[in-house]
Design an enzyme around this catalytic site. Structure first.
Site: not given
Ligand code: GLY
Length: 377
Positions: A96, A159
């Site tokens: 992330d 994601d």
């Molecule tokens: N990237 C984690 C979520 O979308 O909750």
């Protein structure tokens, strides 16, 4: 845009600017994630590694571009600097990095040319590229978590498609193709292993860490294994559209359209998005973040001249945003939450609350419709 659209989108823009000026005064020293009784919480002290900690900075940059008010720029930069602590603790860095540093350091560099911000962005990209499993050709998602013995070395999640633009940016900025090579390998792997025949996507796929062979998939934050978690679909739509934007590989655009088509077929009559398209009929939990992110993704798809049906994607984005604007936006200036009824994960104990990235993507979309926004991704 049609005249009717211009009117509501302009009103929505002005309403955001007004409401956020009040929220700003109360929350400028925080990094919010959600609200408690209408008041922003603060992740800047005890949870600085949380994956959403770049979105407040991103909101600040969007407001700065929209209004020209220096106060927003100042707070965006403060948010960026608070994240510096993460560079001293590898456990707080994961895939992330894109969500954390694209809306903060990279946005700052794009707007101001600040060299220190560029440095932060490149360090974050180096660390993200370092998560690439060379044999498996995927980017490892999360680190191991304290408190459980689950082996996550082979886990990748949909994601991550939204984190790849950090790598594309790093290649463009340093003129070194390595970052882009990693992003493309991961995107190709995701295209092959996450996207189902019908255009829905899996949340988590586990690969063998030595060979890259797919072991299994998990429902992750969705309803259950094999289901269609709506925010995962949204990350897929926007993420593949962005990989197309940065590489011009037409297969990524086709993949973004395929996921978007499945999403469009599943939008309920109400236009409000459930947490999972496969959740039981009697469950009413929603995820407005999925609606806002999908809208951003469809707006992006509709911009490409190679898009197969610009009107379909643009009009669906408008429908999603208009529905949120009419039904799920809180304009009460005394409360910090903007977008209502967001859900982090189906199987969590709490649902239907406000989440900062819901606010961020709604603001990004409305600012974009009004031609006053910074391209973060
Ligand atoms: N990237 C984690 C979520 O979308 O909750």
């Amino acid at each position: 845009m049609e005249k009717e659209t211009v009117v509501w989108a302009k009103d929505a823009f002005e309403n955001i600017i007004k409401k956020m000026s009040f929220v700003y005064e109360r929350s400028k020293d925080k990094i919010p994630y959600t609200t408690i009784n209408g008041v922003h919480d603060d992740h800047s002290v005890n949870d600085i590694g949380w994956w959403t900690n770049g979105f407040w900075g991103g909101i600040m940059w969007q407001l700065y571009i929209a209004t020209g008010e220096e106060c927003y720029k100042k707070t965006a930069i403060e948010n960026e600097k608070k994240l510096d602590k993460l560079f001293l603790n590898y456990k707080l860095l994961d895939h992330d990095n894109g969500f954390k540093w694209l809306p903060t350091a990279v946005a700052n560099y794009r707007i101001t040319g600040d060299e220190e911000s560029k440095n932060r962005g490149i360090l974050a990209a180096d660390n993200l590229a370092g998560r690439f499993n060379v044999n498996g050709e995927f980017i490892r998602a999360w680190n191991d978590w304290d408190g459980d013995n689950i082996d996550r070395r082979g886990w990748a999640i949909i994601d991550c498609m939204m984190n790849l633009p950090l790598l594309y940016w790093a290649s463009e900025t340093t003129n070194d193709p390595r970052y882009r090579h990693v992003a493309i390998k991961h995107a190709n792997k995701a295209q092959k292993h996450f996207v189902r025949e019908n255009g829905s996507v899996k949340h988590i796929v586990e690969f063998d860490v030595e060979t890259g062979k797919e072991i299994r998939d998990y429902g992750g934050q969705g309803y259950r294994d094999g289901s269609s978690w709506t925010r995962g679909q949204s990350w897929g739509i926007y993420g593949f559209a962005l990989s197309y934007d940065h590489t011009k590989d037409i297969e990524y655009l086709k993949t973004a359209e395929k996921i978007a088509d499945n999403f469009i077929q599943n939008i309920p009559e109400s236009g409000l998005i459930p947490v999972d398209f496969d959740q039981p009929k009697e469950v009413t939990w929603e995820d407005s973040t999925a609606a806002a992110i999908a809208a951003c993704g469809m707006l992006k798809i509709s911009e490409f001249k190679e898009c197969s049906d610009k009107d379909k994607y643009f009009n669906t984005a408008l429908k999603l945003l208009k529905t949120l604007t009419d039904c799920r936006v809180n304009l009460n200036e005394k409360e910090d939450d903007l977008l209502l009824k967001c859900t982090a994960a189906y199987n969590d104990k709490i649902h239907d609350f406000s989440i900062i990235y819901g606010d961020y993507f709604y603001i990004e979309a409305i600012c974009k419709l009004n031609g006053k926004y910074i391209n973060i991704w």
